[in-house]
Design a protein around this motif. Structure first.
Motif, mmCIF file in Angstrom:
data_model
loop_
_atom_site.group_PDB
_atom_site.id
_atom_site.type_symbol
_atom_site.label_atom_id
_atom_site.label_comp_id
_atom_site.label_asym_id
_atom_site.label_seq_id
_atom_site.Cartn_x
_atom_site.Cartn_y
_atom_site.Cartn_z
ATOM 1 N N LEU A 29 13.944 9.734 6.267
ATOM 2 C CA LEU A 29 12.590 10.318 6.547
ATOM 3 C C LEU A 29 11.661 9.206 7.250
ATOM 4 C CD1 LEU A 29 10.629 12.455 5.588
ATOM 5 C CD2 LEU A 29 10.267 11.057 3.562
ATOM 6 N N CYS A 30 11.217 9.760 8.525
ATOM 7 C CA CYS A 30 10.422 9.029 9.281
ATOM 8 C C CYS A 30 9.029 8.876 9.053
ATOM 9 C CB CYS A 30 10.563 9.526 10.594
ATOM 10 S SG CYS A 30 12.130 9.694 11.500
ATOM 11 N N LYS A 31 8.495 7.706 9.256
ATOM 12 C CA LYS A 31 7.136 7.430 8.721
ATOM 13 C C LYS A 31 6.315 7.476 10.132
ATOM 14 C CE LYS A 31 7.878 3.216 5.692
ATOM 15 N NZ LYS A 31 7.697 1.879 5.583
ATOM 16 N N PRO A 32 5.048 8.249 9.967
ATOM 17 C CA PRO A 32 4.590 8.599 8.531
ATOM 18 C C PRO A 32 5.204 9.782 8.153
ATOM 19 C CG PRO A 32 3.059 9.032 10.450
ATOM 20 C CD PRO A 32 4.096 8.489 11.205
ATOM 21 N N PHE A 33 4.808 10.083 6.650
ATOM 22 C CA PHE A 33 5.379 11.249 6.006
ATOM 23 C C PHE A 33 4.510 11.626 5.041
ATOM 24 C CE2 PHE A 33 7.641 7.412 4.379
ATOM 25 C CZ PHE A 33 7.466 7.590 3.021
ATOM 26 N N SER A 34 4.654 12.967 4.902
ATOM 27 C CA SER A 34 3.508 13.418 3.546
ATOM 28 C C SER A 34 4.386 13.192 2.158
ATOM 29 C CB SER A 34 3.644 15.032 3.565
ATOM 30 O OG SER A 34 4.703 15.649 3.390
ATOM 31 N N MET A 35 3.602 12.905 1.199
ATOM 32 C CA MET A 35 4.191 12.675 -0.019
ATOM 33 C C MET A 35 4.913 13.929 -0.702
ATOM 34 S SD MET A 35 3.653 9.436 -0.917
ATOM 35 C CE MET A 35 3.625 8.897 0.807
ATOM 36 N N ARG A 36 4.277 15.023 -0.353
ATOM 37 C CA ARG A 36 4.911 16.119 -0.678
ATOM 38 C C ARG A 36 6.439 16.202 -0.126
ATOM 39 N NH1 ARG A 36 2.597 22.375 0.320
ATOM 40 N NH2 ARG A 36 4.190 23.456 -0.792
ATOM 41 N N MET A 87 1.241 4.207 -2.958
ATOM 42 C CA MET A 87 0.864 5.441 -2.908
ATOM 43 C C MET A 87 2.288 6.268 -3.377
ATOM 44 S SD MET A 87 -0.991 6.037 0.551
ATOM 45 C CE MET A 87 0.141 5.110 1.762
ATOM 46 N N ILE A 88 3.638 5.795 -2.950
ATOM 47 C CA ILE A 88 4.643 6.582 -3.370
ATOM 48 C C ILE A 88 4.827 6.628 -4.889
ATOM 49 C CG2 ILE A 88 7.039 6.424 -3.297
ATOM 50 C CD1 ILE A 88 7.119 5.525 -0.449
ATOM 51 N N SER A 89 4.533 5.348 -5.377
ATOM 52 C CA SER A 89 4.933 5.280 -7.019
ATOM 53 C C SER A 89 3.771 6.109 -7.804
ATOM 54 C CB SER A 89 4.647 3.735 -7.401
ATOM 55 O OG SER A 89 5.542 2.859 -6.860
ATOM 56 N N ILE A 90 2.721 6.375 -7.194
ATOM 57 C CA ILE A 90 1.507 7.272 -8.105
ATOM 58 C C ILE A 90 2.141 8.464 -7.803
ATOM 59 C CG2 ILE A 90 -0.715 7.788 -7.706
ATOM 60 C CD1 ILE A 90 -1.620 5.108 -7.072
ATOM 61 N N TYR A 91 2.429 8.995 -6.356
ATOM 62 C CA TYR A 91 2.722 10.296 -6.381
ATOM 63 C C TYR A 91 3.995 10.730 -7.095
ATOM 64 C CZ TYR A 91 3.008 14.895 -3.970
ATOM 65 O OH TYR A 91 3.089 16.257 -3.757
ATOM 66 N N LEU A 92 4.952 9.984 -6.774
ATOM 67 C CA LEU A 92 6.096 10.454 -7.693
ATOM 68 C C LEU A 92 6.165 10.219 -9.149
ATOM 69 C CD1 LEU A 92 8.969 8.712 -5.635
ATOM 70 C CD2 LEU A 92 8.222 11.197 -5.693
ATOM 71 N N SER A 114 0.886 -1.142 -0.019
ATOM 72 C CA SER A 114 0.271 0.175 -0.045
ATOM 73 C C SER A 114 1.002 1.299 0.073
ATOM 74 C CB SER A 114 -0.793 0.157 1.175
ATOM 75 O OG SER A 114 -0.195 0.106 2.179
ATOM 76 N N ILE A 115 1.890 1.173 0.753
ATOM 77 C CA ILE A 115 2.766 2.313 0.774
ATOM 78 C C ILE A 115 3.395 2.623 -0.610
ATOM 79 C CG2 ILE A 115 4.907 3.457 1.806
ATOM 80 C CD1 ILE A 115 4.013 2.223 4.606
ATOM 81 N N ALA A 116 3.932 1.404 -0.908
ATOM 82 C CA ALA A 116 4.731 1.467 -2.098
ATOM 83 C C ALA A 116 3.757 2.043 -3.412
ATOM 84 C CB ALA A 116 5.161 0.168 -2.693
ATOM 85 N N ARG A 125 12.330 15.898 -0.940
ATOM 86 C CA ARG A 125 13.759 15.315 -0.509
ATOM 87 C C ARG A 125 14.254 14.749 -1.612
ATOM 88 N NH1 ARG A 125 13.969 13.676 5.699
ATOM 89 N NH2 ARG A 125 12.764 15.518 6.681
ATOM 90 N N THR A 126 13.485 13.921 -2.456
ATOM 91 C CA THR A 126 14.151 13.284 -3.519
ATOM 92 C C THR A 126 14.503 14.327 -4.513
ATOM 93 O OG1 THR A 126 12.330 11.357 -3.250
ATOM 94 C CG2 THR A 126 13.365 11.906 -5.480
#
Length: 229
Positions: free
Chosen positions: A99-106, A16-21, A12-14, A111-112
């Motif tokens: 980066l500590c979880k939970p974190f914002s996608m923004r 979300m990160i994939s979609i946002y990035l 689920s985290i993967a 940072r990326t």
């Protein structure tokens, strides 16, 4: 399009990160465990790695050490562990951000982008940087991003090399910790002055004959550090 290798076992985290990035115009490569991460790293040559510490087949710290043993690609650790000791340990073994979880996608995207931007700036500066002269037993190859001590290559992290590059190009200049932080990490990444001290300690172990009595990387008490030829 920059390639991001995401090593995360929580689907689920993967996702979300994939979609946002992906919406931020990154090409995201996903691995669910360490073995798959190693394989994709070798095949795809990513521009940055986002690495979870808790993986089903390995510890993320060990995987970070593995990547850092032969590559200076920027590595960002993401973890639910938010203790200072965990962050310092990750930076010590070669991570460039934590980066500590939970974190914002923004924030993750910012940072990326910061890691990629500094990597790109370093590459663009290669052709314009002057050839610097230093001590005979230490040499920096700015093109290959490698430090040689007594003609033997020394492995460094991305941040360690950036600190040494600034020292090398400006011998005798005193850098405050804040200056070094901004040069290696950027103002939009989570860092502490302790991070610089950790990198300096590691550099001294790698280039100094006696790290406790450094000949080249000197501490300027109350200010920061400088590199003496």
């Amino acid at each position: 399009m920059s390639k991001v290798l995401l090593i995360e076992d929580d689907q689920s985290i993967a996702d979300m990160i994939s979609i946002y990035l992906g919406e931020e115009h990154y090409s995201v490569l996903c691995a669910s465990d360490g073995q798959q991460g190693k394989q994709m790293f070798g095949e795809q040559e990513p521009d940055v790695v986002i690495l979870d510490l808790m993986l089903p087949d390995t510890n993320g710290i060990e995987l970070c050490k593995y990547f850092r043993s032969f590559s200076s690609v920027p590595i960002m650790i993401v973890s639910a562990k938010n203790e200072v000791s965990e962050r310092v340990n990750a930076l010590t073994i070669g991570a460039d951000d934590y980066l500590c979880k939970p974190f914002s996608m923004r924030e993750l995207a910012a940072r990326t982008n910061a890691l990629l931007r500094r990597s790109a700036m370093q590459g663009a500066a290669k052709s314009s940087e002057p050839a610097a002269e230093g001590p005979k037993d230490i040499h920096l190859d700015l093109e290959k991003r490698c430090i040689y001590v007594h003609r033997q290559p020394v492995e460094t992290t991305y941040s360690e090399f950036e600190i040494m590059r600034n020292f090398w190009l400006h011998p005798g200049k005193v850098f405050s910790r804040e200056e070094l932080l901004n040069k290696i990490r950027g103002i939009d990444s989570f860092v502490t002055e302790r991070s610089v001290d950790v990198h300096i300690t590691n550099l001294r172990k790698k280039i100094e004959a006696d790290p406790k009595e450094p000949k080249y990387i000197k501490t300027v008490w109350g200010v920061g550090y400088k590199f003496e030829i």
